[in-house]
Design a protein around this motif. Structure first.
Motif, mmCIF file in Angstrom:
data_model
loop_
_atom_site.group_PDB
_atom_site.id
_atom_site.type_symbol
_atom_site.label_atom_id
_atom_site.label_comp_id
_atom_site.label_asym_id
_atom_site.label_seq_id
_atom_site.Cartn_x
_atom_site.Cartn_y
_atom_site.Cartn_z
ATOM 1 N N PHE A 1 -1.456 3.830 1.584
ATOM 2 C CA PHE A 1 -2.858 3.444 1.419
ATOM 3 C C PHE A 1 -3.217 2.261 2.315
ATOM 4 C CE2 PHE A 1 -1.980 5.476 -2.749
ATOM 5 C CZ PHE A 1 -2.912 6.497 -2.667
ATOM 6 N N LYS B 1 -7.651 -2.086 -4.929
ATOM 7 C CA LYS B 1 -7.983 -0.832 -4.252
ATOM 8 C C LYS B 1 -6.775 0.098 -4.151
ATOM 9 C CE LYS B 1 -11.964 -2.473 -1.681
ATOM 10 N NZ LYS B 1 -12.522 -2.813 -0.377
ATOM 11 N N VAL B 2 -5.584 -0.468 -3.943
ATOM 12 C CA VAL B 2 -4.374 0.365 -3.915
ATOM 13 C C VAL B 2 -4.171 1.013 -5.280
ATOM 14 C CG1 VAL B 2 -1.843 0.335 -3.753
ATOM 15 C CG2 VAL B 2 -3.213 -0.875 -2.045
ATOM 16 N N HIS C 1 -5.359 9.570 -6.761
ATOM 17 C CA HIS C 1 -4.431 10.518 -6.148
ATOM 18 C C HIS C 1 -3.563 11.187 -7.212
ATOM 19 C CE1 HIS C 1 -2.466 12.339 -2.725
ATOM 20 N NE2 HIS C 1 -1.302 12.077 -3.307
ATOM 21 N N VAL D 1 2.439 8.127 -0.075
ATOM 22 C CA VAL D 1 1.129 7.900 0.528
ATOM 23 C C VAL D 1 1.062 6.444 0.965
ATOM 24 C CG1 VAL D 1 -1.368 7.892 0.158
ATOM 25 C CG2 VAL D 1 0.044 9.678 -0.889
ATOM 26 N N GLY E 1 0.788 -1.226 0.000
ATOM 27 C CA GLY E 1 0.000 0.000 0.000
ATOM 28 C C GLY E 1 0.817 1.272 0.000
ATOM 29 N N ALA F 1 -6.842 3.723 -5.857
ATOM 30 C CA ALA F 1 -6.559 4.901 -5.033
ATOM 31 C C ALA F 1 -5.367 5.671 -5.588
ATOM 32 C CB ALA F 1 -6.302 4.473 -3.584
ATOM 33 N N THR F 2 -4.397 4.960 -6.114
ATOM 34 C CA THR F 2 -3.219 5.591 -6.710
ATOM 35 C C THR F 2 -3.609 6.410 -7.937
ATOM 36 O OG1 THR F 2 -1.773 3.849 -5.870
ATOM 37 C CG2 THR F 2 -0.941 5.150 -7.717
#
Length: 157
Positions: free
Chosen positions: A132, A139-140, A147, A130, A112, A143-144
C-alpha cells in the motif's frame, strides 16, 4: 461503515458461509467492519486479534519456526494465521492480515506492506502481499480492511 460489508454479509448468507478473521496490523478493524451491521452474527463466528507473536502462536497455532524463519510480516505467517483461524472456529471461510501499518518499516519490510491469507474449507489456503506504500497508518489499516473484505467477497462469488 465499509460499503463492502453489507454485500459480504449478503453473499455469506447466500452461500451458507460462516466467517472468521485473524488480524494483526488492523487490530480487529475487519471484524469491526463486519459486525457494524446488525444481524451479522448469523454469518460471523469470531475474530482473533493477534498483535504479538505470542498471540499468533497461542491463539492461531502459528509456529515459532515460521515466525523465526520468515517474520510476522510474511505470506507464510499469513497462511498459518488463516488456517489457524479456520481450524479454531466454526467458520467455513477465514481471512488473515499481518503487516506494517507504520510509521516505520525497513528496506526489507517497508511501511505499507500487508500479507493476506484466505482459508476456505475444502480448498487450499491462498496468500498474497499488497504494497500500500507509506500512506500513513490510518490509511494502510483502512485499505487493508477493504482489501480483506474484497478477498472474502471474491471467495464467495
Amino acid at each position: 461503515m465499509s460499503p463492502l460489508a453489507p454485500r459480504l454479509l449478503e453473499a455469506a448468507r447466500a452461500a451458507g458461509a460462516m466467517l472468521a478473521t485473524a488480524e494483526s496490523c488492523t487490530g480487529g478493524l475487519i471484524a469491526g467492519a463486519i459486525t457494524d451491521i446488525a444481524g451479522s452474527s448469523d454469518v460471523f463466528d469470531r475474530g482473533f486479534v493477534t498483535y504479538s507473536n505470542a498471540a499468533k502462536i497461542d491463539m492461531l497455532g502459528v509456529t515459532a519456526e515460521t515466525l523465526e524463519a520468515h517474520g510476522a510480516v510474511s505470506e507464510e505467517t499469513a497462511r498459518e494465521m488463516a488456517t489457524g483461524a479456520l481450524a479454531r472456529s466454526a467458520a467455513t471461510l477465514a481471512v488473515s492480515v499481518t503487516g506494517i501499518a507504520g510509521p516505520g518499516g525497513s528496506g526489507h519490510k517497508p511501511e505499507g506492506r500487508v500479507c493476506f491469507g484466505l482459508a476456505q474449507a475444502g480448498k487450499p489456503t491462498v496468500t498474497e502481499t499488497v504494497e500500500f506504500g507509506a500512506i500513513g497508518r490510518a490509511k494502510v489499516r483502512a485499505a487493508t480492511v477493504e482489501h480483506a473484505l474484497t478477498l472474502l467477497l471474491e471467495a464467495l462469488a
